[in-house]
Scaffold this motif. Sequence first.
Motif, mmCIF file in Angstrom:
data_model
loop_
_atom_site.group_PDB
_atom_site.id
_atom_site.type_symbol
_atom_site.label_atom_id
_atom_site.label_comp_id
_atom_site.label_asym_id
_atom_site.label_seq_id
_atom_site.Cartn_x
_atom_site.Cartn_y
_atom_site.Cartn_z
ATOM 1 N N TYR A 130 0.826 -1.209 0.000
ATOM 2 C CA TYR A 130 0.000 0.000 0.000
ATOM 3 C C TYR A 130 0.862 1.263 0.000
ATOM 4 N N ARG A 131 1.957 1.243 0.749
ATOM 5 C CA ARG A 131 2.860 2.404 0.784
ATOM 6 C C ARG A 131 3.434 2.651 -0.617
ATOM 7 N N GLN A 132 3.833 1.584 -1.303
ATOM 8 C CA GLN A 132 4.352 1.719 -2.673
ATOM 9 C C GLN A 132 3.280 2.294 -3.602
ATOM 10 N N LYS B 196 -4.804 6.186 -5.960
ATOM 11 C CA LYS B 196 -5.872 6.592 -5.032
ATOM 12 C C LYS B 196 -6.892 5.471 -4.847
ATOM 13 N N ARG B 197 -7.189 4.769 -5.951
ATOM 14 C CA ARG B 197 -8.239 3.742 -5.931
ATOM 15 C C ARG B 197 -7.640 2.386 -6.282
ATOM 16 N N ILE B 198 -8.072 1.384 -5.551
ATOM 17 C CA ILE B 198 -7.560 0.032 -5.736
ATOM 18 C C ILE B 198 -8.736 -0.912 -5.960
ATOM 19 N N LEU B 199 -8.511 -1.918 -6.781
ATOM 20 C CA LEU B 199 -9.501 -2.946 -7.053
ATOM 21 C C LEU B 199 -8.921 -4.272 -6.581
ATOM 22 N N PHE B 200 -9.677 -5.025 -5.796
ATOM 23 C CA PHE B 200 -9.227 -6.348 -5.360
ATOM 24 C C PHE B 200 -9.661 -7.378 -6.388
ATOM 25 N N TYR B 201 -8.746 -8.288 -6.671
ATOM 26 C CA TYR B 201 -9.059 -9.403 -7.561
ATOM 27 C C TYR B 201 -8.998 -10.677 -6.725
ATOM 28 N N GLY B 202 -10.161 -11.174 -6.345
ATOM 29 C CA GLY B 202 -10.250 -12.390 -5.547
ATOM 30 C C GLY B 202 -10.780 -12.114 -4.155
ATOM 31 N N MET C 196 -6.050 1.638 6.951
ATOM 32 C CA MET C 196 -4.963 2.353 7.618
ATOM 33 C C MET C 196 -4.200 3.254 6.643
ATOM 34 N N THR C 197 -4.694 3.356 5.410
ATOM 35 C CA THR C 197 -3.994 4.114 4.380
ATOM 36 C C THR C 197 -4.914 5.187 3.798
ATOM 37 N N THR C 198 -4.381 5.913 2.833
ATOM 38 C CA THR C 198 -5.204 6.902 2.120
ATOM 39 C C THR C 198 -5.877 6.296 0.900
ATOM 40 N N LEU C 199 -5.540 5.043 0.573
ATOM 41 C CA LEU C 199 -6.144 4.362 -0.575
ATOM 42 C C LEU C 199 -7.596 4.015 -0.286
ATOM 43 N N ARG C 200 -8.382 3.929 -1.350
ATOM 44 C CA ARG C 200 -9.784 3.548 -1.208
ATOM 45 C C ARG C 200 -10.079 2.372 -2.115
ATOM 46 N N LEU C 201 -10.897 1.468 -1.634
ATOM 47 C CA LEU C 201 -11.290 0.310 -2.430
ATOM 48 C C LEU C 201 -12.398 0.726 -3.397
ATOM 49 N N SER C 202 -12.178 0.470 -4.682
ATOM 50 C CA SER C 202 -13.187 0.769 -5.706
ATOM 51 C C SER C 202 -14.164 -0.375 -5.887
ATOM 52 N N GLY C 203 -13.710 -1.581 -5.576
ATOM 53 C CA GLY C 203 -14.565 -2.755 -5.732
ATOM 54 C C GLY C 203 -13.748 -4.018 -5.639
ATOM 55 N N ILE C 204 -14.441 -5.129 -5.828
ATOM 56 C CA ILE C 204 -13.797 -6.434 -5.786
ATOM 57 C C ILE C 204 -14.410 -7.307 -6.866
ATOM 58 N N VAL C 205 -13.546 -8.051 -7.546
ATOM 59 C CA VAL C 205 -14.016 -8.964 -8.585
ATOM 60 C C VAL C 205 -13.553 -10.384 -8.259
ATOM 61 N N ASP C 206 -14.422 -11.323 -8.570
ATOM 62 C CA ASP C 206 -14.116 -12.741 -8.360
ATOM 63 C C ASP C 206 -15.179 -13.543 -9.092
ATOM 64 N N GLU C 207 -14.770 -14.312 -10.092
ATOM 65 C CA GLU C 207 -15.741 -15.045 -10.911
ATOM 66 C C GLU C 207 -16.519 -16.086 -10.111
ATOM 67 N N GLU C 208 -15.929 -16.634 -9.068
ATOM 68 C CA GLU C 208 -16.602 -17.673 -8.282
ATOM 69 C C GLU C 208 -17.533 -17.102 -7.215
ATOM 70 N N MET C 209 -17.345 -15.856 -6.853
ATOM 71 C CA MET C 209 -18.129 -15.247 -5.774
ATOM 72 C C MET C 209 -19.041 -14.119 -6.281
ATOM 73 N N GLU C 210 -19.156 -13.986 -7.577
ATOM 74 C CA GLU C 210 -19.941 -12.903 -8.176
ATOM 75 C C GLU C 210 -21.337 -12.823 -7.559
ATOM 76 N N GLY C 211 -21.738 -11.601 -7.222
ATOM 77 C CA GLY C 211 -23.062 -11.360 -6.666
ATOM 78 C C GLY C 211 -23.116 -11.404 -5.144
ATOM 79 N N LYS D 41 -13.784 2.355 -11.839
ATOM 80 C CA LYS D 41 -12.640 3.271 -11.840
ATOM 81 C C LYS D 41 -11.633 2.806 -10.796
ATOM 82 N N TRP D 42 -10.398 2.560 -11.235
ATOM 83 C CA TRP D 42 -9.344 2.105 -10.347
ATOM 84 C C TRP D 42 -7.982 2.498 -10.918
ATOM 85 N N ASP D 43 -7.000 2.564 -10.036
ATOM 86 C CA ASP D 43 -5.635 2.873 -10.453
ATOM 87 C C ASP D 43 -4.776 1.612 -10.528
ATOM 88 N N SER D 44 -4.986 0.701 -9.577
ATOM 89 C CA SER D 44 -4.236 -0.556 -9.535
ATOM 90 C C SER D 44 -5.160 -1.687 -9.105
#
Length: 192
Positions: free
Chosen positions: A98-100, A107-113, A127-142, A160-163
């Motif tokens: 997160y520091r990197q 600013k915005r992060i997307l979780f994969y899984g 604990m950071t200034t980053l914000r979660l934009s969302g999460i994607v996972d084909e097995e857990m969709e919905g 919208k995400w940066d990483s």
Amino acid sequence: MEKEDIQILRLMGEIEKNGNFTQRELSKRLNISVGLVNTFIKRLINKGYFKVKTMPRNRVKYLLTPEGIIKKSRLTVEYLQYSLNFYKEIKKLLLDKYRQMEEADNKRILFYGAGEVAELAYLYLKMTTLRLSGIVDEEMEGKRFFEFRIKSPDRINRIKWDSILITRLDRVKQDTERLLRMGISLDRIKTL
């Protein structure tokens, strides 16, 4: 802690709760083969951690001996230490990552899984200034992930995400390859 020790600890816990389980029932509860359950039980009986009591109708009851209770306690302490070390390590990995990302002006992060690592990642993200934009996972969709609805990876370009942080440790290579095939540049994909 070895995987076998964790399985033995779980087996001892199940038998301590209910010594009337058949080996087939224990196999299903522990998600290991009947043969492995049988091997563990024989080994634990030979070491004096269990004793077997014959019951009517060709059934047996497994009883944890005082030595077995001591062994289970030792394994429990080892497991707790192992778990604590895992959580400390994952916290360090996540906070460093997160520091990197913050230093790269993300600013915005997307979780994969989704899963336990994603849950820890989300908690430490707070604990950071980053914000979660969302999460994607084909097995857990919905399904729900905290205040987010898990989406299909096919919807990545609608968020919208940066990483993207791959938050599954068991399929990092496959997930990275999938993201690359989707046209996501490698510099936007982050792994632990």
